[in-house]
Design a protein around this motif. Structure first.
Motif, short mmCIF file in Angstrom:
data_model
loop_
_atom_site.label_atom_id
_atom_site.label_comp_id
_atom_site.label_asym_id
_atom_site.label_seq_id
_atom_site.Cartn_x
_atom_site.Cartn_y
_atom_site.Cartn_z
N VAL A 75 -0.88 0.11 -0.55
CA VAL A 75 0.24 -0.84 -0.55
C VAL A 75 0.48 -1.36 -1.96
CG1 VAL A 75 0.99 -3.12 0.24
CG2 VAL A 75 -0.04 -1.51 1.86
N ALA A 76 -0.59 -1.66 -2.69
CA ALA A 76 -0.43 -2.13 -4.07
C ALA A 76 0.25 -1.07 -4.93
CB ALA A 76 -1.80 -2.48 -4.65
N ALA A 77 -0.14 0.20 -4.76
CA ALA A 77 0.47 1.29 -5.52
C ALA A 77 1.95 1.43 -5.20
CB ALA A 77 -0.26 2.60 -5.24
N CYS A 78 2.28 1.34 -3.91
CA CYS A 78 3.69 1.46 -3.51
C CYS A 78 4.53 0.32 -4.09
CB CYS A 78 3.80 1.50 -1.99
SG CYS A 78 3.12 2.99 -1.23
N CYS A 79 3.98 -0.89 -4.07
CA CYS A 79 4.74 -2.04 -4.58
C CYS A 79 4.87 -2.00 -6.10
CB CYS A 79 4.06 -3.34 -4.14
SG CYS A 79 4.16 -3.70 -2.38
#
Length: 541
Positions: free
Chosen positions: A117-121
């Motif tokens: 999720v951090a990578a996507c954001c």
């Protein structure tokens, strides 16, 4: 009617429990892969000047009396640097907020899902920012890179820290120091890389920023997803082979957990919050004006013209002095990064409270007495003074997670750390406000430039004295806040007595995969250090 139990998915916590024989030294490079990427937030100032002439290319297209609201949607006027800097402010305000909001979720779902999720954001935010730059819509840049990217920052910041603490209960300071060192080093790699990319993509009709954004988003996505999928969590009740558990009498490490819902009810939470706020405020503002401070304090002495005041610099003198100032900033960044690892690692032996006591007391001494005394004195000692202060600024960030684990246990440390980071968001406003307010008022009053900074140093020293006192007041958390002994423990939970935890021996051999993982993060770090050192070398000429 019965339903079949759902098998764990690829991102579920149950699917990433390490098997016996797993090498825990594979986890640090995964953590570094994420922090080195999101740490580029510190380096976004490299984009401001090119973006301020995105339309004019060679010279900015200036629209007089353009308001900030008008700048958000204007396609015919170049943005001002002051408009763009709001992206940086949004980063760190959202970072603290996101870490506080999603810290509990991280503990439930595990580091792999949180890392994805951090990578996507983060990467999605940069890609959306590329669209905003391409369309010349500032509101898209703010929304994408600032807001969405800031959410990725917050989740990505606490995910590796929480995971490493669980894998290294015997070396908490070293573990958090490794991860947060990566965050400090992100700009050291990202800034020169962005400069190379912008120069590669620049043309007669484009400054090359949006293309640079897209390449960075792609590269960061590869590294962050590799780090996220590489994460494993320890088996239940795991402990390092041969470790006998924390020695409370020496390091004040609690054997009990405090629930997330109760942590903020304890005085320890707010005392640490205050210590972090004051420690960061005392340095973040002065680091932000490091280059002009050095030029204003020493003037022509920096460029072999001792009799020339800063206000009498010629255009050529300003360029030469700015190069020296940039070298000063480069050296500060190296000490900031190194301090994150060295101070946190030292805290494993000294204990967290003593480490913070040394940092705040020594910092108060340097700001309150040494820095004012060196104005007009030795340039080398003046630079060394602020480099040491920068190391303690970074050391505060990296030591806090281990401090929290010592006091509140490891079960909810990621979530508690997320809430503590709101102190960072507050300091990001308070520190620069203090420094710029005093500086601007003294310049407006006609104070000579080399005498502008003494009251700033004394004010920052006073902040650290208060932080020193708050740190002295920290005591072990009252037993009424401890979770019941029969509460389900977490993996590598150091709260349980050593005898109650089966110690599963983990392989110590690095292995081919471990070597590749460490090489993947160490090679960019080495390149970033080389680039920074090359810029700092101007101070030695």
């Amino acid at each position: 009617m019965t339903t079949e139990p759902r098998s764990p998915g690829l991102l579920d916590r149950e699917n990433i429990v390490a098997r016996p024989g797993y090498n825990r030294w594979l986890v640090p490079p995964c953590a570094l892969a994420i922090h080195l990427c999101i740490g580029m937030a510190y380096g976004f100032s490299v984009f401001w000047l090119p973006l301020s002439r995105a339309i004019g290319i060679s010279d900015p297209v200036v629209c007089k009396d353009m308001t900030l609201i008008q700048a958000l949607t204007s396609t015919s006027c170049d943005w001002r640097v002051s408009d763009l800097v709001w992206t940086y402010s949004i980063f760190f305000v959202v970072l603290g907020t996101a870490a506080a909001l999603w810290g509990g979720w991280l503990e439930r779902v595990g580091p792999r899902r949180a890392g994805v999720v951090a990578a996507c954001c983060w990467c999605g935010g940069i890609a959306l920012g590329a669209l905003g730059v391409s369309l010349h819509q500032l509101w898209i840049l703010w929304l994408g890179t600032g807001l969405l990217g800031g959410i990725g920052l917050g989740i990505g910041y606490i995910t590796p820290v929480s995971t490493l603490i669980k894998w290294f209960p015997d070396r908490r300071g070293m573990a958090t120091g490794m991860a947060i060192m990566g965050f400090g080093g992100g700009a050291m790699i990202g800034s020169p890389l962005a400069d190379l990319l912008m120069r590669h993509f620049a043309s007669a009709s484009d400054v090359g920023v949006w293309q640079c954004f897209l390449v960075l988003a792609l590269v960061y996505a590869v590294f962050m997803l590799a780090g996220a999928f590489g994460f494993r969590v320890p088996p239940e009740h795991w402990a390092p082979a041969g470790w006998e558990g924390p020695r409370e009498e020496r390091t004040a490490i609690s054997r009990h957990n405090v629930h997330l819902r109760d942590a903020h009810k304890t005085p320890q939470f707010w005392l640490i919050w205050g210590v972090l706020l004051l420690n960061v405020s005392a340095s973040i503002g002065i680091i932000g004006v490091a280059s002009p401070m050095l030029q204003e304090v020493f003037g022509g002495r920096l460029i072999d013209k001792p009799a020339t005041l800063f206000t009498a610099f010629s255009p050529a003198d300003k360029i030469a002095a700015a190069a020296v100032g940039a070298g000063f900033v480069g050296i500060i960044s190296l000490f900031n990064i190194g301090g994150r690892f060295l101070w946190a690692t030292s805290s494993d032996r000294l204990g967290r409270q003593l480490t913070f006591g040394v940092m705040t007391a020594f910092g108060a001494l340097l700001y309150g007495f040494v820095a004012p005394a060196l104005i007009g004195g030795s340039i080398g000692l003046f630079i060394l003074t602020f480099c040491i202060c920068a190391s303690m600024y970074g050391g505060g960030f990296s030591t806090v997670p281990a401090y929290l684990a010592d006091l509140f246990g490891t079960r909810f440390v990621g979530a508690i750390h997320g809430r503590i980071l709101t102190a960072w968001s507050t300091a990001g406003v308070l520190g620069p406000f203090i420094v710029t307010t005093i500086r601007d008022s003294r310049i407006a009053a006609g104070v000579p430039r080399d005498q502008v900074y003494q009251p700033i140093y004394w004010t920052l020293a006073a902040l650290l004295v208060v932080a020193f006192i708050l740190n002295l007041l920290i005591r072990p958390v009252d037993a009424r806040f401890h979770m019941p002994e029969d509460a389900p423990p977490t993996a590598s939970d150091a709260a349980a007595p050593a005898a109650a935890r089966p110690q599963i021996a983990m392989r110590r051999d690095t292995g081919r995969i471990a070597l590749l993982a460490w090489a993947a993060v160490c090679i960019p770090i080495a390149w970033g250090i080389y680039e920074t050192a090359a810029k700092a070398a101007v101070l030695l000429k």
